[in-house]
Design an enzyme around this catalytic site. Structure first.
Site, mmCIF file in Angstrom:
data_model
loop_
_atom_site.group_PDB
_atom_site.id
_atom_site.type_symbol
_atom_site.label_atom_id
_atom_site.label_comp_id
_atom_site.label_asym_id
_atom_site.label_seq_id
_atom_site.Cartn_x
_atom_site.Cartn_y
_atom_site.Cartn_z
ATOM 1 N N ASN A 204 1.283 -1.318 0.357
ATOM 2 C CA ASN A 204 0.215 0.144 0.126
ATOM 3 C C ASN A 204 0.856 1.555 0.113
ATOM 4 O OD1 ASN A 204 0.514 0.775 3.086
ATOM 5 N ND2 ASN A 204 -1.183 -0.626 3.486
ATOM 6 N N GLU A 207 3.268 1.379 3.038
ATOM 7 C CA GLU A 207 4.463 1.225 2.745
ATOM 8 C C GLU A 207 5.255 1.299 1.738
ATOM 9 O OE1 GLU A 207 1.873 -3.032 4.476
ATOM 10 O OE2 GLU A 207 1.977 -2.523 2.235
ATOM 11 N N ASP A 274 -7.008 -7.420 1.928
ATOM 12 C CA ASP A 274 -6.506 -8.918 2.472
ATOM 13 C C ASP A 274 -7.105 -9.004 0.730
ATOM 14 O OD1 ASP A 274 -5.124 -9.361 4.316
ATOM 15 O OD2 ASP A 274 -6.391 -10.185 5.783
#
Length: 328
Positions: A204, A207, A274
């Protein structure tokens, strides 16, 4: 291509999810008074729920989409590890990929809820890397899972709890070398640059910002620069960067594009990543285009944000959203 054709191509794919599994435990109760011992609410416990969490939530999303998930991870030789294995069948999975360790605790995140409000969370976990013996057991189990049946993809789902050490990551990538198995990664900071040569790398925006040596903004030019940097460091084929309410960025190694998402009534963003890695992986294994991979990822990831708690994608709702997208 219509909605039914698209979703049909995702079904039946056997996908190994390798990473950190955990139990999400909910202690549910009622609050009617404050403790006389300290200024804290007293929760009268009424029920306990254990749910699959962490990498298991990726497997739940795959199962919801009609794929065949195989979960590979490490749990402790404890009551919580037994509990996790026991609830897998009800979720459509077996424990064939679960390795037991006598020296680690099963990760459990216990949430105490009073009057439907979360009051406290207690984490039980060991986050150091697997030792050499544990790593060998995981690699042996992965080789068995890959050799015993046709595998379409492997998803590395990292939560920095120690299962995806450099030794395990490198060992698995060595096992799949030369095989027709797509590799996809949802990384965390600790081993961010250990996934060399994977197909899909999906961090993301936070990150990315935490891991590259220059500022990254949610603009085309800035994301192109970040994708180029990643591909030079990792040699990955595809880069997907999720941008929260702004959608996602997808780069195929030659060019990138931002795919905006639709406006949502967001209730909870937990678990959205997820869902995105699950559907993006299936779309790529099914041979769908970059555009459809991005569209499905945006729709599914956005959908789960409209529900409280960590929930897998609902295919009935996804069908309706794909229909609307096609009719645009």
């Amino acid at each position: 291509m219509n909605t039914q054709d698209i979703l049909a191509r995702l079904r039946g794919r056997r996908v190994i999810v390798l990473g950190d599994v955990m139990l999400d435990r909910y202690l549910l109760g009622h609050v009617s008074r404050i403790s006389p011992e300290a200024p804290v609410p007293v929760v009268l416990q009424e029920s306990v729920e254990d749910r699959l969490g962490g990498a298991a939530n990726v497997a739940l999303n795959l199962h919801a989409l009609g794929a065949v998930p195989v979960l590979c991870s490490v749990v402790g030789r404890d009551h919580d590890g037994d509990t996790l294995r026991q609830i897998l069948p009800a979720a459509g999975m077996t424990a064939e990929g679960i390795v037991e360790s006598p020296s680690r605790r099963t990760t459990v995140k216990t949430r105490i809820l009073g009057n439907h409000q979360q009051m406290l969370r207690i984490d039980q976990e060991d986050i150091h890397d697997l030792d050499a013996a544990e790593s060998r057991l995981v690699l042996e189990r992965m080789r068995q899972l890959i050799d015993n049946d046709k595998v379409g993809a492997i998803i590395f789902q990292d939560y920095n709890k120690g299962v995806l050490s450099e030794a395990v990551i490198g060992g698995v990538l060595e096992i799949v070398k030369g095989r027709d198995i797509l590799t996809a990664v949802d990384p965390k900071k600790h081993n961010f640059f250990a996934y060399r040569g994977v197909d899909l790398f999906k961090p993301n925006l936070k990150e990315i910002r935490d891991s590259v040596p220059f500022p990254v903004h949610s603009t085309q030019e800035s994301l192109d620069q970040a994708a180029t940097y990643l591909q030079q460091k990792l040699g990955n084929r595809l880069t997907m960067i999720t941008l929260s309410e702004k959608g996602l960025y997808l780069n195929d190694g030659t060019s990138g594009r931002i795919y905006p998402t639709t406006e949502r009534a967001v209730a909870d963003v937990s678990g959205a990543g997820d869902t995105v890695i699950s559907i993006a992986t299936l779309a790529l294994v099914a041979g769908l285009s970059m555009e459809w991979t991005a569209v499905l990822s945006n729709l599914a990831g956005g959908q789960v944000c409209e529900f409280r708690g960590v929930v897998p994608v609902r295919v009935d709702l996804l069908e309706k959203e794909i229909d609307l997208w096609i009719d645009k």
